[in-house]
Design an enzyme around this catalytic site. Sequence first.
Site, PDB file in Angstrom:
ATOM      1  N   GLY A  54      47.374  61.231  -1.561  1.00  0.00           N
ATOM      2  CA  GLY A  54      46.069  61.440  -0.948  1.00  0.00           C
ATOM      3  C   GLY A  54      45.070  61.616  -2.061  1.00  0.00           C
ATOM      4  O   GLY A  54      45.069  60.830  -3.006  1.00  0.00           O
ATOM      5  N   GLU A  55      44.284  62.637  -1.996  1.00  0.00           N
ATOM      6  CA  GLU A  55      43.298  62.904  -3.044  1.00  0.00           C
ATOM      7  C   GLU A  55      43.531  64.334  -3.537  1.00  0.00           C
ATOM      8  O   GLU A  55      43.290  65.296  -2.807  1.00  0.00           O
ATOM      9  CB  GLU A  55      41.897  62.691  -2.477  1.00  0.00           C
ATOM     10  N   SER A  56      44.016  64.430  -4.767  1.00  0.00           N
ATOM     11  CA  SER A  56      44.445  65.745  -5.255  1.00  0.00           C
ATOM     12  C   SER A  56      43.291  66.748  -5.361  1.00  0.00           C
ATOM     13  O   SER A  56      43.496  67.947  -5.182  1.00  0.00           O
ATOM     14  CB  SER A  56      45.148  65.601  -6.605  1.00  0.00           C
ATOM     15  N   CYS A  86      52.679  61.005  -5.803  1.00  0.00           N
ATOM     16  CA  CYS A  86      51.304  60.623  -6.147  1.00  0.00           C
ATOM     17  C   CYS A  86      50.402  61.864  -6.250  1.00  0.00           C
ATOM     18  O   CYS A  86      50.607  62.660  -7.152  1.00  0.00           O
ATOM     19  CB  CYS A  86      50.811  59.590  -5.154  1.00  0.00           C
ATOM     20  N   ARG A 142      46.274  53.985  -6.886  1.00  0.00           N
ATOM     21  CA  ARG A 142      45.501  54.916  -7.733  1.00  0.00           C
ATOM     22  C   ARG A 142      46.452  55.946  -8.346  1.00  0.00           C
ATOM     23  O   ARG A 142      46.219  57.152  -8.295  1.00  0.00           O
ATOM     24  CB  ARG A 142      44.413  55.637  -6.931  1.00  0.00           C
ATOM     25  N   HIS A 177      54.565  55.770  -4.131  1.00  0.00           N
ATOM     26  CA  HIS A 177      54.681  56.228  -2.732  1.00  0.00           C
ATOM     27  C   HIS A 177      56.014  55.767  -2.137  1.00  0.00           C
ATOM     28  O   HIS A 177      56.053  54.725  -1.467  1.00  0.00           O
ATOM     29  CB  HIS A 177      53.541  55.623  -1.897  1.00  0.00           C
ATOM     30  N   GLU A 179      57.494  56.714   0.376  1.00  0.00           N
ATOM     31  CA  GLU A 179      57.480  56.721   1.844  1.00  0.00           C
ATOM     32  C   GLU A 179      56.883  55.440   2.412  1.00  0.00           C
ATOM     33  O   GLU A 179      57.036  55.156   3.589  1.00  0.00           O
ATOM     34  CB  GLU A 179      56.723  57.963   2.354  1.00  0.00           C
TER      35      GLU A 179
HETATM   36  N1  GLN Z   1      44.726  59.537  -8.119  1.00  0.00           N
HETATM   37  C1  GLN Z   1      44.693  60.233  -6.875  1.00  0.00           C
HETATM   38  C2  GLN Z   1      44.285  61.690  -7.061  1.00  0.00           C
HETATM   39  O1  GLN Z   1      43.706  62.067  -7.997  1.00  0.00           O
HETATM   40  C3  GLN Z   1      46.045  60.184  -6.181  1.00  0.00           C
HETATM   41  C4  GLN Z   1      46.244  58.858  -5.517  1.00  0.00           C
HETATM   42  C5  GLN Z   1      47.283  58.856  -4.427  1.00  0.00           C
HETATM   43  O2  GLN Z   1      47.839  59.890  -4.040  1.00  0.00           O
HETATM   44  N2  GLN Z   1      47.530  57.691  -3.857  1.00  0.00           N
HETATM   45  O3  GLN Z   1      44.523  62.498  -6.216  1.00  0.00           O
END
Ligand code: GLN
Length: 198
Positions: A54-56, A86, A142, A177, A179
């Site tokens: 997701g987005e950390s 991720c 990403r 990922h 999953e």
């Molecule tokens: N680069 C993303 C972040 O900073 C992570 C990307 C992902 O979980 N698909 O959270």
Amino acid sequence: MGGPVGAVATVGVLALQGAFAAHVDLLTELGATARLVKTPEQLAGVDALVMPGGESTTMSKLLVSSGLFDAIDTRLRAGMPAFGTCAGMILLATEVLDGRPDQRSLAAIDIAVRRNGYGRQVDSFETELDVAGAPFHGVFIRAPKLERLGPGVEVLAEHDGVPVLARQGAVTVASFHPELSGDPRLHAQFLDHLYQRS
Ligand code: GLN
């Protein structure tokens, strides 16, 4: 901390934001009881935790505001197994090299990661990895790049000479990922590890 009751582990999937649904499906397919975790109370009922992509930066904020950051930290220090994929890997790392100033991580595995080390969304890619001699389809979105590993960290797979799957004690992390490739083997390995500990 108690192990799974009987033969079935209850695995929490952090569900504050991001790609948690596919983890729930795979864990359920493998016979585990999967529970969404959004509060410290829900965390208390699980044997292990999956931290999804997701987005950390967003997840870090939500972890703090929900009270889950400290609750997860306490459980990890008591040995709770965790699988971070991720953004989940970023949240479990000791050091985030390009984190936002207010971003926090749990320091549960001795690695330094660069959050967007593989580039931006357009640089996302898929590749065949070698995991213990068998191919595994890796989906990188990403993806964070591992730039330093402590001596206690075991590398389980690499891509172009860079570790992308690693473990230290009960904590496993993947840059990709697992999953999303529909292949349950890494989740099965995580559950096996959990059953061995109980
Ligand atoms: N680069 C993303 C972040 O900073 C992570 C990307 C992902 O979980 N698909 O959270």
